[in-house]
Design a protein around this motif. Structure first.
Motif: not given
Length: 307
Positions: A40-45, A76-86, A192-200
């Motif tokens: 979600m983070g990757a697609l958003r940005f 940082g903000q949205f990786a933590f926030l999205f994970s928290a809500m997940a 974008i790339i860090p979010f994609l790597l975290l997702s993978l």
């Protein structure tokens, strides 16, 4: 017209922004049903950056500061926030706890820039901290209720999101005046790339492909809302307010965000707070109010007593 006058137009603009940001949390919760947090983070940005950067000039900011801004306030903000809500953080509580960024920002600014902490800042921090401790204690797992363990993890991740946001605020202050929309759009390229790597790594290629191929309309609309409404529109309007009014008149308006977040989560998601959480939420709001308005109220009180 005086720059110190809050006009009807200013007020309407502020209400639009806080409504967009307050609804953010309900929208995220809905979107997470079909899209994992890091994807979600990757697609958003991606949608924030493209096609905006094709039409906007690159901000006059060094790459070092641009990267620092993007890695804190975006990644940082949205990786933590999205994970928290997940993992179970309620949307309404997330909107409130995230406002701890105000206190982290004050503290970090004092360390980095030597900004002087007022008595109202310290009192507000202490009051809000008590409220956050109460909210956290309401999520401590018991033997009888293991589900609340997830809420405690979500609470901790939301605090990390608030600290990331505050760090980005400090970096933004270091950047200084710049075109807000250009800064937001161009900095969106970096996470974008860090979010994609975290997702993978954490969500897996199969989950990514399944989410993309089977994306529902609510999930797609979530990405559009987060990228266009909450980010591009929200930040642009907020930047205009900051440029046309003193900061002390604009900043307190964000106190409406958790009010809208809690109300929307209750109405649309059926999220109800337990009594201990309600008390904790009220204490946090009192702390925020003291932090924002305390110095002014003390000054007025001194003026009244010295007449």
């Amino acid at each position: 017209m005086s720059k110190n006058v809050l006009t009807t137009r200013h007020l309407l603009t502020a209400l639009i922004v806080v409504f967009l940001w307050g609804m953010n949390f309900v929208v995220i919760k809905i979107g997470l049903k079909g899209i994992p947090p890091f994807l979600m983070g990757a697609l958003r940005f991606m949608l924030v950056a493209f096609p905006a950067i094709l039409f906007l000039p690159r901000p006059k900011v060094s790459f070092k500061l641009l990267a620092a801004y993007a890695l804190t306030i975006s990644l940082g903000q949205f990786a933590f926030l999205f994970s928290a809500m997940a993992v179970g953080m309620p949307a309404g509580l997330a909107s409130l706890v995230l406002q701890a960024q105000a206190f982290f920002t004050v503290g970090l600014s004092a360390i980095v820039f030597g900004d002087k902490l007022r008595a109202s800042n310290l009192i507000g921090m202490l009051v809000a901290s008590a409220g956050l401790v109460l909210l956290g204690s309401a999520s401590i797992p018991s033997v009888a209720n293991s589900a609340s363990q997830v809420s405690l993890l979500g609470f901790a991740l939301t605090i990390c999101a608030a600290l990331s946001w505050a760090s980005g605020n400090v970096i933004n202050k270091k950047i200084g005046p710049t075109a807000v929309l250009s800064l937001v759009s161009w900095s969106a390229l970096i996470p974008i790339i860090p979010f994609l790597l975290l997702s993978l790594i954490f969500e897996g290629g199969d989950v990514i492909m399944h989410s993309l191929v089977n994306m529902s309309l609510p999930s797609a609309l979530t990405i559009v809302y987060l990228a266009v409404a909450a980010t591009l529109v929200g930040y642009t309007l907020w930047g205009r307010l900051l440029s046309s009014l003193p900061t002390h008149m604009v900043a307190p308006l964000t106190l409406m965000v958790p009010v809208i977040g809690l109300t929307a989560a209750w109405v649309l998601l059926g999220e109800a707070l337990r009594p201990l959480q309600i008390i904790g939420a009220l204490i946090v709001m009192c702390g925020l109010l003291i932090n924002v308005f305390g110095a002014r109220l003390l000054e007025r009180a001194r003026t009244l007593f010295t007449r």
